[in-house]
Structure formats: structure tokens, C-alpha cells
Design a protein around this motif. Structure first.
Motif, PDB file in Angstrom:
ATOM      1  N   ALA A 179      -1.457  -1.024  -0.785  1.00  0.00           N
ATOM      2  CA  ALA A 179      -1.876  -0.878  -2.181  1.00  0.00           C
ATOM      3  C   ALA A 179      -2.284   0.559  -2.487  1.00  0.00           C
ATOM      4  O   ALA A 179      -1.961   1.110  -3.546  1.00  0.00           O
ATOM      5  CB  ALA A 179      -3.023  -1.842  -2.478  1.00  0.00           C
ATOM      6  N   ARG A 180      -2.978   1.185  -1.539  1.00  0.00           N
ATOM      7  CA  ARG A 180      -3.431   2.561  -1.743  1.00  0.00           C
ATOM      8  C   ARG A 180      -2.250   3.516  -1.830  1.00  0.00           C
ATOM      9  O   ARG A 180      -2.276   4.487  -2.606  1.00  0.00           O
ATOM     10  CB  ARG A 180      -4.362   2.963  -0.604  1.00  0.00           C
ATOM     11  CG  ARG A 180      -4.989   4.339  -0.772  1.00  0.00           C
ATOM     12  CD  ARG A 180      -5.924   4.683   0.360  1.00  0.00           C
ATOM     13  NE  ARG A 180      -7.033   3.750   0.512  1.00  0.00           N
ATOM     14  CZ  ARG A 180      -8.030   3.904   1.374  1.00  0.00           C
ATOM     15  NH1 ARG A 180      -8.055   4.980   2.161  1.00  0.00           N
ATOM     16  NH2 ARG A 180      -8.992   3.008   1.454  1.00  0.00           N
ATOM     17  N   LEU A 181      -1.197   3.237  -1.039  1.00  0.00           N
ATOM     18  CA  LEU A 181      -0.026   4.115  -1.021  1.00  0.00           C
ATOM     19  C   LEU A 181       0.984   3.774  -2.110  1.00  0.00           C
ATOM     20  O   LEU A 181       1.922   4.543  -2.357  1.00  0.00           O
ATOM     21  CB  LEU A 181       0.660   4.043   0.351  1.00  0.00           C
ATOM     22  CG  LEU A 181      -0.182   4.479   1.556  1.00  0.00           C
ATOM     23  CD1 LEU A 181       0.609   4.290   2.840  1.00  0.00           C
ATOM     24  CD2 LEU A 181      -0.631   5.918   1.412  1.00  0.00           C
ATOM     25  N   GLY A 182       0.839   2.590  -2.731  1.00  0.00           N
ATOM     26  CA  GLY A 182       1.770   2.185  -3.775  1.00  0.00           C
ATOM     27  C   GLY A 182       3.131   1.784  -3.244  1.00  0.00           C
ATOM     28  O   GLY A 182       4.158   1.995  -3.899  1.00  0.00           O
ATOM     29  N   ILE A 183       3.159   1.205  -2.023  1.00  0.00           N
ATOM     30  CA  ILE A 183       4.419   0.748  -1.442  1.00  0.00           C
ATOM     31  C   ILE A 183       4.264  -0.698  -0.992  1.00  0.00           C
ATOM     32  O   ILE A 183       3.156  -1.224  -0.927  1.00  0.00           O
ATOM     33  CB  ILE A 183       4.840   1.626  -0.231  1.00  0.00           C
ATOM     34  CG1 ILE A 183       3.768   1.575   0.866  1.00  0.00           C
ATOM     35  CG2 ILE A 183       5.082   3.062  -0.672  1.00  0.00           C
ATOM     36  CD1 ILE A 183       4.153   2.362   2.126  1.00  0.00           C
ATOM     37  N   SER A 184       5.390  -1.357  -0.704  1.00  0.00           N
ATOM     38  CA  SER A 184       5.339  -2.742  -0.246  1.00  0.00           C
ATOM     39  C   SER A 184       4.839  -2.803   1.190  1.00  0.00           C
ATOM     40  O   SER A 184       4.924  -1.815   1.934  1.00  0.00           O
ATOM     41  CB  SER A 184       6.726  -3.388  -0.333  1.00  0.00           C
ATOM     42  OG  SER A 184       7.605  -2.804   0.621  1.00  0.00           O
TER      43      SER A 184
END
Length: 217
Positions: free
Chosen positions: A27-32
Motif C-alpha cells: 500500500a505504501r509503495l502503491g503496487i500490488s
């Protein structure tokens, strides 16, 4: 820059520190989470992180003597014992990987082969050599086989093995080892378990000659 690498560089985390849980980190990195797991696997193969079952993901190399799932302290093994075990188990692991490896597994192994061949110093060569064997173990899709591979890799990080390697292995021997890796990769890509077993066995016999370790069949 890769978002995960950027995070690690800016996080202030030191070797041995635990990374945030996967859900939080994704979530922090904005990836799955799937994309995150692939990036974590690449870092694990590179020896930059390690993961313990039920413990989490940690920065740096897995400490020698930490639980591998099979033995508690592989740092006590002699080079002779290590190589004897490798000759008995790793050819079978390679044969299994030839049958079970996914296309992604093969791409990871191929990357390890390339990075190992490009290494110009002992530390890089050793790290990518370990990554290659770890990737082959992972490609068996069997957690016990991978745990055994991790045990053998951990054992090779003890001082006696490292001292012998640094004393005996030069540029030419590293080149020969890289050629061996390419032959193993070709057997895996051909889905030929017999060839994978034989090329891994010959590779380990070459290592025995490189390090001047006599192994009795």
C-alpha cells in the motif's frame, strides 16, 4: 528508481531490521502484493533480504546459525562435509527443477547466470553464485528442497569455506564456473531432468577440483 529500492534507501533500515508487513508495504509503495512479492524474491535471490517463516522479512543476509528449517547451525560444517552433501542432493534438486520450473523461475535463474558471469570481484561472484543455486532450489516448488538449499548456502558462508574459496578461485576458475551454470540453465530450459542432474553433478565435481577438496564417491 524501483519503488521498493527507493523505499529501502530512504527508510533508514539497517541490516537485521524487519521490513513492514507485505500488505502495508504494498500500500505504501502503491503496487500490488503480487508485484511486491516478485520484487522481494529478486532481492532475496540477490542476498539483500531474507525471510523467516512466521518471522517476517529482514534486510541483509540471513544470519549464519539462524533456523533454516532443517538444521540449527550449519556454520559448524567442514568444507568436505558441505561439498559431500551438495554432491548428494543438488543434482536431484536440479533434476526436479527441470520438470517443475515455471517460465518466471527460468527467467530468474537466467538472470543469476548472467550476473554471476559478469561479476568482477569475489564478493559479487559469490553472492550471485549463491543466488543461482537458491533460484534452482526455489524452482523445485518444494519448500523442503528450498530449505535444504538454504542450509547448504548458509554453510558456505562460514569462514573455512570462504578462506578456501578466496585462496583457490581466480578469474579463470570463475569463468569455468559461469560456463557450468550456463550448461545447467540450458538443461533446465530444455526440461531435461537427466541432463540437469548430470550438469549439476559435473559442476560440483569441478568445484571440488577448484577448491582441492577430495570427495569419496
Amino acid at each position: 528508481m524501483d519503488p521498493l529500492l527507493e523505499f529501502l534507501g530512504a527508510s533508514g533500515l539497517q541490516d537485521g531490521d524487519r521490513l513492514p508487513p507485505e500488505r502495508e508495504l504494498a500500500a505504501r509503495l502503491g503496487i500490488s502484493r503480487r508485484a511486491l512479492r516478485q520484487q522481494l524474491l529478486a532481492l532475496e535471490l540477490d542476498g539483500r533480504i531474507w525471510r523467516g517463516v512466521g518471522q517476517g522479512t529482514f534486510l541483509g543476509l540471513k544470519p549464519i546459525g539462524s533456523e533454516t528449517g532443517l538444521v540449527a547451525d550449519p556454520s559448524q560444517f567442514s568444507p568436505h562435509v558441505i561439498l559431500d552433501a551438495r554432491l548428494r542432493f543438488e543434482p536431484v534438486i536440479a533434476a526436479t527443477a527441470a520438470v517443475r520450473a515455471t517460465p518466471y523461475d527460468l527467467s530468474v535463474i537466467e538472470n543469476c547466470v548472467r550476473k554471476n558471469a559478469e561479476a568482477t570481484d569475489d564478493d559479487s561472484w559469490s553472492r550471485w553464485d549463491s543466488a543461482f543455486h537458491r533460484a534452482v532450489g526455489s524452482a523445485t516448488r518444494n519448500p523442503i528442497s528450498l530449505a535444504l538449499t538454504e542450509t547448504l548456502i548458509a554453510a558456505r558462508r562460514q569462514q573455512a569455506w570462504g578462506d578456501i574459496r578466496r585462496a583457490q578461485v581466480d578469474k579463470e576458475l570463475r569463468r569455468q564456473s559461469a560456463d557450468d551454470h550456463r550448461q545447467i540453465l540450458a538443461a533446465l530450459q530444455s526440461r531435461d531432468p537427466d541432463a540437469a542432474m548430470e550438469t549439476m553433478r559435473l559442476h560440483l565435481q569441478n568445484i571440488a577440483r577448484m577448491l582441492k577438496i577430495e570427495i569419496v564417491a
